[in-house]
Design a protein around this motif. Sequence first.
Motif, PDB file in Angstrom:
ATOM      1  N   ALA A 179       8.231   3.714   6.053  1.00  0.00           N
ATOM      2  CA  ALA A 179       8.368   2.202   5.745  1.00  0.00           C
ATOM      3  C   ALA A 179       9.562   1.713   6.461  1.00  0.00           C
ATOM      4  O   ALA A 179       9.205   0.728   6.841  1.00  0.00           O
ATOM      5  CB  ALA A 179       8.421   2.231   4.170  1.00  0.00           C
ATOM      6  N   SER A 183       9.390  -1.206   9.352  1.00  0.00           N
ATOM      7  CA  SER A 183      10.234  -2.603   9.169  1.00  0.00           C
ATOM      8  C   SER A 183      10.672  -2.782  10.535  1.00  0.00           C
ATOM      9  O   SER A 183      10.830  -4.039  11.131  1.00  0.00           O
ATOM     10  CB  SER A 183      11.193  -2.347   8.017  1.00  0.00           C
ATOM     11  OG  SER A 183      12.045  -3.423   8.131  1.00  0.00           O
ATOM     12  N   ASP A 186       8.031  -3.905  12.943  1.00  0.00           N
ATOM     13  CA  ASP A 186       8.096  -5.265  12.445  1.00  0.00           C
ATOM     14  C   ASP A 186       9.084  -6.324  13.160  1.00  0.00           C
ATOM     15  O   ASP A 186       8.631  -7.485  13.617  1.00  0.00           O
ATOM     16  CB  ASP A 186       7.899  -5.679  10.892  1.00  0.00           C
ATOM     17  CG  ASP A 186       6.683  -5.980  10.509  1.00  0.00           C
ATOM     18  OD1 ASP A 186       5.720  -6.575  11.174  1.00  0.00           O
ATOM     19  OD2 ASP A 186       6.419  -6.112   9.239  1.00  0.00           O
ATOM     20  N   ASP A 187      10.394  -5.929  12.813  1.00  0.00           N
ATOM     21  CA  ASP A 187      11.578  -6.804  13.383  1.00  0.00           C
ATOM     22  C   ASP A 187      11.420  -6.869  15.004  1.00  0.00           C
ATOM     23  O   ASP A 187      11.907  -8.123  15.309  1.00  0.00           O
ATOM     24  CB  ASP A 187      12.781  -6.185  12.870  1.00  0.00           C
ATOM     25  CG  ASP A 187      12.761  -6.277  11.521  1.00  0.00           C
ATOM     26  OD1 ASP A 187      12.265  -7.257  10.790  1.00  0.00           O
ATOM     27  OD2 ASP A 187      13.870  -5.625  10.757  1.00  0.00           O
ATOM     28  N   ALA A 192       0.734  -5.917  14.367  1.00  0.00           N
ATOM     29  CA  ALA A 192       0.498  -5.053  13.288  1.00  0.00           C
ATOM     30  C   ALA A 192      -0.523  -3.949  13.517  1.00  0.00           C
ATOM     31  O   ALA A 192      -0.600  -2.882  13.091  1.00  0.00           O
ATOM     32  CB  ALA A 192      -0.355  -6.103  11.933  1.00  0.00           C
ATOM     33  N   ASP A 203      -4.275  -0.950   7.144  1.00  0.00           N
ATOM     34  CA  ASP A 203      -3.490  -2.170   6.949  1.00  0.00           C
ATOM     35  C   ASP A 203      -3.240  -2.321   5.357  1.00  0.00           C
ATOM     36  O   ASP A 203      -2.050  -3.238   5.234  1.00  0.00           O
ATOM     37  CB  ASP A 203      -4.192  -3.620   7.310  1.00  0.00           C
ATOM     38  CG  ASP A 203      -5.646  -3.486   6.574  1.00  0.00           C
ATOM     39  OD1 ASP A 203      -6.180  -2.789   6.124  1.00  0.00           O
ATOM     40  OD2 ASP A 203      -6.258  -4.747   6.617  1.00  0.00           O
ATOM     41  N   LEU A 206       0.202  -0.768   5.360  1.00  0.00           N
ATOM     42  CA  LEU A 206       1.231  -1.506   5.711  1.00  0.00           C
ATOM     43  C   LEU A 206       1.679  -2.642   4.997  1.00  0.00           C
ATOM     44  O   LEU A 206       2.815  -2.896   4.834  1.00  0.00           O
ATOM     45  CB  LEU A 206       0.903  -2.117   7.176  1.00  0.00           C
ATOM     46  CG  LEU A 206       1.792  -3.053   7.796  1.00  0.00           C
ATOM     47  CD1 LEU A 206       3.130  -2.217   8.097  1.00  0.00           C
ATOM     48  CD2 LEU A 206       1.299  -3.601   9.207  1.00  0.00           C
ATOM     49  N   ALA A 207       0.714  -3.128   4.065  1.00  0.00           N
ATOM     50  CA  ALA A 207       1.022  -4.215   3.133  1.00  0.00           C
ATOM     51  C   ALA A 207       1.968  -3.831   2.039  1.00  0.00           C
ATOM     52  O   ALA A 207       2.975  -4.531   1.695  1.00  0.00           O
ATOM     53  CB  ALA A 207      -0.434  -4.637   2.665  1.00  0.00           C
ATOM     54  N   ARG A 210       5.389  -3.292   3.573  1.00  0.00           N
ATOM     55  CA  ARG A 210       6.002  -4.759   3.636  1.00  0.00           C
ATOM     56  C   ARG A 210       6.322  -5.153   2.168  1.00  0.00           C
ATOM     57  O   ARG A 210       7.684  -5.875   2.357  1.00  0.00           O
ATOM     58  CB  ARG A 210       5.074  -5.886   4.283  1.00  0.00           C
ATOM     59  CG  ARG A 210       4.774  -5.440   6.025  1.00  0.00           C
ATOM     60  CD  ARG A 210       3.806  -6.491   6.480  1.00  0.00           C
ATOM     61  NE  ARG A 210       3.814  -6.440   7.944  1.00  0.00           N
ATOM     62  CZ  ARG A 210       2.916  -6.983   8.760  1.00  0.00           C
ATOM     63  NH1 ARG A 210       1.750  -7.323   8.257  1.00  0.00           N
ATOM     64  NH2 ARG A 210       3.155  -6.782   9.882  1.00  0.00           N
ATOM     65  N   SER A 211       5.814  -4.704   1.354  1.00  0.00           N
ATOM     66  CA  SER A 211       6.253  -5.451  -0.101  1.00  0.00           C
ATOM     67  C   SER A 211       7.573  -4.697  -0.597  1.00  0.00           C
ATOM     68  O   SER A 211       8.167  -5.289  -1.029  1.00  0.00           O
ATOM     69  CB  SER A 211       5.114  -5.107  -1.036  1.00  0.00           C
ATOM     70  OG  SER A 211       5.087  -3.786  -1.515  1.00  0.00           O
ATOM     71  N   TYR A 213       9.845  -3.070   1.734  1.00  0.00           N
ATOM     72  CA  TYR A 213      11.020  -3.687   2.621  1.00  0.00           C
ATOM     73  C   TYR A 213      11.339  -5.143   2.728  1.00  0.00           C
ATOM     74  O   TYR A 213      12.399  -5.449   3.278  1.00  0.00           O
ATOM     75  CB  TYR A 213      10.997  -3.037   4.062  1.00  0.00           C
ATOM     76  CG  TYR A 213       9.841  -3.364   5.130  1.00  0.00           C
ATOM     77  CD1 TYR A 213       9.953  -4.671   5.628  1.00  0.00           C
ATOM     78  CD2 TYR A 213       8.916  -2.322   5.386  1.00  0.00           C
ATOM     79  CE1 TYR A 213       8.754  -4.787   6.331  1.00  0.00           C
ATOM     80  CE2 TYR A 213       7.889  -2.549   6.290  1.00  0.00           C
ATOM     81  CZ  TYR A 213       7.915  -3.913   6.904  1.00  0.00           C
ATOM     82  OH  TYR A 213       6.641  -3.900   7.613  1.00  0.00           O
ATOM     83  N   ARG A 214      10.430  -5.883   2.377  1.00  0.00           N
ATOM     84  CA  ARG A 214      10.872  -7.182   2.496  1.00  0.00           C
ATOM     85  C   ARG A 214      11.475  -7.547   1.077  1.00  0.00           C
ATOM     86  O   ARG A 214      12.132  -8.858   1.031  1.00  0.00           O
ATOM     87  CB  ARG A 214       9.558  -8.148   2.413  1.00  0.00           C
ATOM     88  CG  ARG A 214       9.123  -8.210   3.900  1.00  0.00           C
ATOM     89  CD  ARG A 214       7.613  -8.891   4.119  1.00  0.00           C
ATOM     90  NE  ARG A 214       7.304  -8.863   5.517  1.00  0.00           N
ATOM     91  CZ  ARG A 214       6.218  -9.354   5.763  1.00  0.00           C
ATOM     92  NH1 ARG A 214       5.187  -9.796   5.001  1.00  0.00           N
ATOM     93  NH2 ARG A 214       5.951  -9.310   7.197  1.00  0.00           N
TER      94      ARG A 214
END
Length: 344
Positions: A179, A183, A186-187, A192, A203, A206-207, A210-211, A213-214
Amino acid sequence: MSKSPRKSIVASFGLLSAELENSEATADPSPPAPAPAQSGRVGAGVIGAAHRAIGDIRAERDRLRAIVESGEGWIQDLDPLAIDSSPYPDRLPDDDPHDFERFKRSIEEEGQKVPIQVRRHPSSSDRYQVVYGHRRWRAARELGRTVRAIEVEISDLDLVLAQGIENASRQDLTWIERALFASRMDDAGIKARHIYAALSIEDAELARMRSVYRAIPADVIETIGRAPKIGRPRWLDLAKTISTAPNALQMVRAALSGTHEINDTSDHRFQVALKAVKPNSGPRNAPIPISDLSGTRLAAFIISPREVRIAAEGKEGTEFIKFIEEELPDLVERFTRSRNNHNS
Protein backbone atom coordinates in the motif's frame (compact mmCIF):
# COMPACT_ATOMS: atom_id res chain seq x y z
CA MET A 1 24.35 6.15 -24.25
CA SER A 2 23.08 4.84 -27.53
CA LYS A 3 20.21 2.75 -26.28
CA SER A 4 16.71 4.11 -26.10
CA PRO A 5 15.00 4.43 -22.68
CA ARG A 6 12.54 1.68 -23.57
CA LYS A 7 15.06 -0.73 -25.02
CA SER A 8 17.10 -1.31 -21.88
CA ILE A 9 14.67 -1.02 -19.00
CA VAL A 10 15.83 -4.19 -17.23
CA ALA A 11 18.08 -6.92 -18.62
CA SER A 12 16.81 -10.46 -18.30
CA PHE A 13 13.93 -9.36 -16.10
CA GLY A 14 12.48 -12.86 -15.87
CA LEU A 15 15.60 -14.13 -14.14
CA LEU A 16 15.89 -11.11 -11.91
CA SER A 17 12.29 -11.01 -10.77
CA ALA A 18 12.29 -14.76 -10.14
CA GLU A 19 15.46 -14.43 -8.08
CA LEU A 20 14.12 -12.98 -4.86
CA GLU A 21 16.76 -11.46 -2.68
CA ASN A 22 16.55 -14.20 -0.06
CA SER A 23 17.29 -17.00 -2.54
CA GLU A 24 20.40 -15.86 -4.39
CA ALA A 25 22.07 -19.24 -4.13
CA THR A 26 19.67 -20.84 -6.59
CA ALA A 27 19.86 -18.54 -9.60
CA ASP A 28 18.46 -19.84 -12.88
CA PRO A 29 20.08 -18.09 -15.87
CA SER A 30 17.55 -19.22 -18.46
CA PRO A 31 15.12 -16.52 -19.60
CA PRO A 32 11.38 -17.10 -19.17
CA ALA A 33 9.04 -17.98 -21.97
CA PRO A 34 7.30 -14.93 -23.39
CA ALA A 35 3.89 -14.16 -21.95
CA PRO A 36 1.08 -15.54 -24.09
CA ALA A 37 -0.77 -12.98 -26.13
CA GLN A 38 -4.16 -11.97 -24.85
CA SER A 39 -6.86 -13.03 -27.26
CA GLY A 40 -10.57 -12.50 -27.39
CA ARG A 41 -12.62 -9.83 -25.76
CA VAL A 42 -13.09 -9.72 -22.03
CA GLY A 43 -16.64 -9.52 -20.76
CA ALA A 44 -17.70 -6.41 -18.89
CA GLY A 45 -17.86 -8.03 -15.45
CA VAL A 46 -17.67 -4.70 -13.69
CA ILE A 47 -19.03 -3.72 -10.32
CA GLY A 48 -20.21 -0.19 -10.87
CA ALA A 49 -19.06 2.16 -13.55
CA ALA A 50 -15.60 2.72 -12.05
CA HIS A 51 -14.46 -0.95 -12.05
CA ARG A 52 -12.10 -2.32 -14.71
CA ALA A 53 -12.37 -5.82 -16.11
CA ILE A 54 -9.79 -8.21 -14.64
CA GLY A 55 -8.72 -9.20 -18.14
CA ASP A 56 -7.87 -5.59 -18.97
CA ILE A 57 -5.66 -5.34 -15.90
CA ARG A 58 -3.86 -8.55 -16.82
CA ALA A 59 -3.37 -7.37 -20.38
CA GLU A 60 -1.86 -4.10 -19.13
CA ARG A 61 0.42 -5.98 -16.75
CA ASP A 62 1.57 -8.27 -19.56
CA ARG A 63 2.25 -5.27 -21.78
CA LEU A 64 4.47 -3.75 -19.09
CA ARG A 65 6.24 -7.07 -18.49
CA ALA A 66 6.92 -7.37 -22.23
CA ILE A 67 8.51 -3.92 -22.20
CA VAL A 68 10.72 -4.95 -19.29
CA GLU A 69 11.72 -8.29 -20.84
CA SER A 70 12.67 -6.70 -24.16
CA GLY A 71 15.70 -4.89 -22.72
CA GLU A 72 19.38 -5.49 -23.19
CA GLY A 73 21.70 -4.58 -20.33
CA TRP A 74 25.39 -4.87 -19.53
CA ILE A 75 26.86 -6.18 -16.27
CA GLN A 76 29.61 -4.23 -14.54
CA ASP A 77 31.22 -3.98 -11.09
CA LEU A 78 30.39 -0.71 -9.35
CA ASP A 79 31.47 0.98 -6.15
CA PRO A 80 28.39 0.78 -3.88
CA LEU A 81 29.34 4.17 -2.40
CA ALA A 82 28.62 5.70 -5.83
CA ILE A 83 25.05 4.37 -5.73
CA ASP A 84 21.99 5.88 -4.03
CA SER A 85 18.75 4.13 -3.13
CA SER A 86 15.68 4.30 -5.35
CA PRO A 87 13.65 7.50 -4.95
CA TYR A 88 10.65 5.18 -4.47
CA PRO A 89 11.61 2.71 -1.69
CA ASP A 90 9.39 -0.36 -1.48
CA ARG A 91 10.56 -1.92 1.80
CA LEU A 92 10.18 -0.99 5.44
CA PRO A 93 12.91 -2.00 7.92
CA ASP A 94 12.80 -5.57 9.25
CA ASP A 95 11.99 -6.16 12.90
CA ASP A 96 14.78 -8.73 13.15
CA PRO A 97 18.20 -7.37 12.08
CA HIS A 98 19.58 -10.93 12.19
CA ASP A 99 17.72 -11.73 8.95
CA PHE A 100 19.83 -9.22 7.05
CA GLU A 101 23.01 -10.36 8.80
CA ARG A 102 22.37 -13.92 7.61
CA PHE A 103 21.75 -12.60 4.10
CA LYS A 104 24.95 -10.54 4.17
CA ARG A 105 26.92 -13.54 5.40
CA SER A 106 25.67 -15.61 2.46
CA ILE A 107 26.88 -12.88 0.07
CA GLU A 108 30.25 -12.84 1.83
CA GLU A 109 30.69 -16.63 1.67
CA GLU A 110 29.11 -17.46 -1.69
CA GLY A 111 29.41 -14.21 -3.61
CA GLN A 112 26.73 -12.16 -5.34
CA LYS A 113 25.07 -14.44 -7.87
CA VAL A 114 22.38 -12.07 -9.14
CA PRO A 115 23.27 -8.50 -10.23
CA ILE A 116 21.30 -5.54 -9.02
CA GLN A 117 19.75 -3.04 -11.42
CA VAL A 118 20.82 0.60 -11.46
CA ARG A 119 20.28 3.67 -13.57
CA ARG A 120 22.30 6.85 -13.93
CA HIS A 121 21.34 9.39 -11.31
CA PRO A 122 19.11 11.95 -13.08
CA SER A 123 20.92 14.91 -11.51
CA SER A 124 24.48 13.56 -11.04
CA SER A 125 26.14 11.89 -14.01
CA ASP A 126 28.82 10.15 -11.93
CA ARG A 127 26.34 8.47 -9.59
CA TYR A 128 23.65 5.79 -9.87
CA GLN A 129 20.30 4.91 -8.31
CA VAL A 130 19.09 1.42 -7.44
CA VAL A 131 16.16 0.19 -9.50
CA TYR A 132 15.96 -2.91 -7.36
CA GLY A 133 18.31 -5.09 -5.38
CA HIS A 134 18.58 -2.83 -2.36
CA ARG A 135 19.61 -5.61 0.06
CA ARG A 136 22.38 -6.84 -2.24
CA TRP A 137 23.60 -3.25 -2.65
CA ARG A 138 23.54 -2.69 1.13
CA ALA A 139 25.35 -5.97 1.77
CA ALA A 140 28.12 -5.08 -0.70
CA ARG A 141 28.46 -1.63 0.83
CA GLU A 142 28.78 -3.02 4.37
CA LEU A 143 31.21 -5.71 3.21
CA GLY A 144 33.36 -3.11 1.45
CA ARG A 145 33.27 -4.84 -1.93
CA THR A 146 32.04 -3.92 -5.38
CA VAL A 147 28.52 -4.80 -6.41
CA ARG A 148 27.62 -6.50 -9.71
CA ALA A 149 25.06 -4.36 -11.49
CA ILE A 150 23.17 -4.03 -14.73
CA GLU A 151 22.94 -0.42 -15.85
CA VAL A 152 19.67 0.41 -17.52
CA GLU A 153 18.14 3.49 -19.09
CA ILE A 154 14.84 4.05 -17.40
CA SER A 155 12.50 6.94 -16.60
CA ASP A 156 10.94 7.62 -13.21
CA LEU A 157 7.66 6.22 -14.50
CA ASP A 158 9.17 2.98 -15.75
CA LEU A 159 11.33 2.68 -12.63
CA VAL A 160 8.34 2.47 -10.30
CA LEU A 161 6.51 0.21 -12.75
CA ALA A 162 9.50 -2.17 -12.92
CA GLN A 163 9.71 -2.24 -9.13
CA GLY A 164 5.99 -2.87 -8.89
CA ILE A 165 6.14 -5.79 -11.34
CA GLU A 166 8.93 -7.36 -9.33
CA ASN A 167 7.06 -6.77 -6.06
CA ALA A 168 4.01 -8.58 -7.39
CA SER A 169 5.96 -11.86 -7.31
CA ARG A 170 7.47 -11.34 -3.88
CA GLN A 171 5.79 -13.11 -1.00
CA ASP A 172 7.58 -11.31 1.84
CA LEU A 173 6.12 -7.85 1.31
CA THR A 174 3.35 -7.11 3.79
CA TRP A 175 0.06 -5.53 2.81
CA ILE A 176 1.04 -2.14 4.19
CA GLU A 177 4.35 -2.18 2.29
CA ARG A 178 2.47 -2.75 -0.95
CA ALA A 179 0.00 0.00 0.00
CA LEU A 180 2.83 2.40 0.80
CA PHE A 181 4.45 1.67 -2.55
CA ALA A 182 1.10 2.35 -4.25
CA SER A 183 1.03 5.64 -2.35
CA ARG A 184 4.45 6.58 -3.73
CA MET A 185 3.30 5.76 -7.25
CA ASP A 186 0.23 7.90 -6.65
CA ASP A 187 2.38 10.77 -5.43
CA ALA A 188 4.58 10.43 -8.52
CA GLY A 189 1.56 10.93 -10.75
CA ILE A 190 1.42 7.34 -11.99
CA LYS A 191 -1.96 6.65 -13.57
CA ALA A 192 -4.26 4.27 -11.73
CA ARG A 193 -4.27 1.75 -14.59
CA HIS A 194 -0.48 1.48 -14.33
CA ILE A 195 -0.70 0.94 -10.57
CA TYR A 196 -3.24 -1.84 -11.15
CA ALA A 197 -0.92 -3.48 -13.63
CA ALA A 198 2.30 -3.03 -11.68
CA LEU A 199 0.90 -4.49 -8.44
CA SER A 200 -1.49 -6.98 -10.08
CA ILE A 201 -4.47 -5.54 -8.22
CA GLU A 202 -7.94 -4.36 -9.16
CA ASP A 203 -9.36 -0.90 -8.65
CA ALA A 204 -11.29 -2.00 -5.54
CA GLU A 205 -8.03 -2.99 -3.85
CA LEU A 206 -6.38 0.30 -4.82
CA ALA A 207 -9.38 2.11 -3.34
CA ARG A 208 -8.83 0.26 -0.05
CA MET A 209 -5.13 1.10 -0.10
CA ARG A 210 -5.90 4.74 -0.75
CA SER A 211 -8.34 4.87 2.15
CA VAL A 212 -5.49 3.76 4.41
CA TYR A 213 -2.59 5.88 3.17
CA ARG A 214 -4.72 8.98 2.80
CA ALA A 215 -5.88 8.68 6.42
CA ILE A 216 -2.55 7.54 7.90
CA PRO A 217 0.42 9.69 6.85
CA ALA A 218 3.54 7.96 5.54
CA ASP A 219 5.63 8.97 8.58
CA VAL A 220 3.19 7.19 10.90
CA ILE A 221 3.16 4.07 8.72
CA GLU A 222 6.96 4.10 8.64
CA THR A 223 7.09 4.46 12.44
CA ILE A 224 4.81 1.45 12.85
CA GLY A 225 6.75 -0.58 10.27
CA ARG A 226 6.08 -3.76 8.28
CA ALA A 227 3.61 -5.29 10.77
CA PRO A 228 3.72 -8.75 9.13
CA LYS A 229 0.90 -10.13 11.30
CA ILE A 230 -1.40 -7.18 10.63
CA GLY A 231 -3.50 -7.63 7.52
CA ARG A 232 -5.67 -5.38 5.43
CA PRO A 233 -8.82 -5.45 7.67
CA ARG A 234 -7.02 -4.09 10.72
CA TRP A 235 -5.24 -1.37 8.74
CA LEU A 236 -8.62 -0.37 7.34
CA ASP A 237 -10.00 -0.32 10.89
CA LEU A 238 -7.18 1.97 12.06
CA ALA A 239 -7.62 4.27 9.07
CA LYS A 240 -11.37 4.51 9.59
CA THR A 241 -10.93 5.27 13.28
CA ILE A 242 -8.34 7.97 12.61
CA SER A 243 -10.60 9.52 9.96
CA THR A 244 -13.62 9.73 12.25
CA ALA A 245 -12.22 10.33 15.75
CA PRO A 246 -11.23 13.91 16.68
CA ASN A 247 -7.52 14.41 17.37
CA ALA A 248 -6.93 10.74 16.61
CA LEU A 249 -3.78 11.33 14.59
CA GLN A 250 -2.20 13.35 17.40
CA MET A 251 -3.07 10.58 19.87
CA VAL A 252 -1.47 7.95 17.62
CA ARG A 253 1.71 9.97 17.19
CA ALA A 254 1.95 10.56 20.95
CA ALA A 255 1.47 6.85 21.68
CA LEU A 256 4.08 5.81 19.11
CA SER A 257 6.64 8.28 20.45
CA GLY A 258 7.23 5.96 23.40
CA THR A 259 7.77 2.77 21.35
CA HIS A 260 11.51 2.83 20.77
CA GLU A 261 12.60 -0.18 22.82
CA ILE A 262 15.11 -2.54 21.23
CA ASN A 263 12.81 -5.56 21.44
CA ASP A 264 9.73 -3.68 20.25
CA THR A 265 8.13 -5.12 17.10
CA SER A 266 6.16 -3.47 14.33
CA ASP A 267 3.13 -5.67 15.15
CA HIS A 268 3.23 -4.34 18.71
CA ARG A 269 3.57 -0.75 17.50
CA PHE A 270 0.45 -1.23 15.40
CA GLN A 271 -1.44 -2.44 18.48
CA VAL A 272 -0.21 0.62 20.40
CA ALA A 273 -1.46 2.91 17.63
CA LEU A 274 -4.85 1.24 17.42
CA LYS A 275 -5.37 1.15 21.19
CA ALA A 276 -4.54 4.85 21.38
CA VAL A 277 -7.71 5.67 19.43
CA LYS A 278 -9.70 2.51 20.08
CA PRO A 279 -8.93 1.25 23.61
CA ASN A 280 -11.07 -1.87 23.37
CA SER A 281 -9.58 -2.98 20.06
CA GLY A 282 -6.95 -5.38 21.36
CA PRO A 283 -7.43 -9.14 21.24
CA ARG A 284 -9.42 -10.44 24.18
CA ASN A 285 -7.41 -12.06 26.96
CA ALA A 286 -4.13 -11.16 25.30
CA PRO A 287 -1.15 -11.87 27.61
CA ILE A 288 0.49 -8.74 29.04
CA PRO A 289 4.22 -9.12 29.75
CA ILE A 290 5.72 -8.36 33.19
CA SER A 291 9.42 -7.43 33.24
CA ASP A 292 11.83 -6.28 35.92
CA LEU A 293 13.79 -3.03 35.74
CA SER A 294 16.52 -4.64 33.62
CA GLY A 295 13.98 -5.80 31.03
CA THR A 296 14.05 -9.49 32.01
CA ARG A 297 10.67 -11.14 31.48
CA LEU A 298 9.26 -12.50 34.74
CA ALA A 299 5.76 -13.50 33.76
CA ALA A 300 2.74 -12.73 31.63
CA PHE A 301 -0.71 -12.07 32.99
CA ILE A 302 -4.15 -12.30 31.43
CA ILE A 303 -6.90 -10.21 32.91
CA SER A 304 -10.66 -10.38 32.44
CA PRO A 305 -13.54 -8.83 34.41
CA ARG A 306 -13.61 -11.83 36.76
CA GLU A 307 -10.19 -13.39 36.57
CA VAL A 308 -6.47 -12.67 36.61
CA ARG A 309 -4.00 -15.38 35.59
CA ILE A 310 -0.24 -15.05 35.92
CA ALA A 311 2.12 -17.43 34.12
CA ALA A 312 5.74 -17.48 35.34
CA GLU A 313 8.63 -17.38 32.87
CA GLY A 314 11.90 -18.97 33.94
CA LYS A 315 13.41 -19.35 37.39
CA GLU A 316 13.07 -15.66 38.27
CA GLY A 317 9.43 -15.80 37.19
CA THR A 318 8.77 -18.64 39.61
CA GLU A 319 10.32 -16.60 42.41
CA PHE A 320 8.12 -13.68 41.36
CA ILE A 321 4.98 -15.82 41.68
CA LYS A 322 6.04 -16.86 45.20
CA PHE A 323 6.62 -13.20 46.04
CA ILE A 324 3.10 -12.31 44.86
CA GLU A 325 1.66 -15.13 46.96
CA GLU A 326 3.44 -13.80 50.04
CA GLU A 327 2.23 -10.28 49.35
CA LEU A 328 -1.44 -11.19 48.88
CA PRO A 329 -2.47 -10.66 52.55
CA ASP A 330 -0.97 -7.15 52.47
CA LEU A 331 -2.71 -6.43 49.16
CA VAL A 332 -6.06 -7.51 50.63
CA GLU A 333 -5.49 -5.26 53.63
CA ARG A 334 -4.56 -2.28 51.44
CA PHE A 335 -7.61 -2.90 49.24
CA THR A 336 -9.90 -3.02 52.30
CA ARG A 337 -8.49 0.24 53.69
CA SER A 338 -8.84 1.92 50.31
CA ARG A 339 -12.43 0.82 49.93
CA ASN A 340 -13.33 1.93 53.45
CA ASN A 341 -11.73 5.33 52.91
CA HIS A 342 -13.59 5.74 49.63
CA ASN A 343 -16.97 4.87 51.23
CA SER A 344 -16.49 7.04 54.32
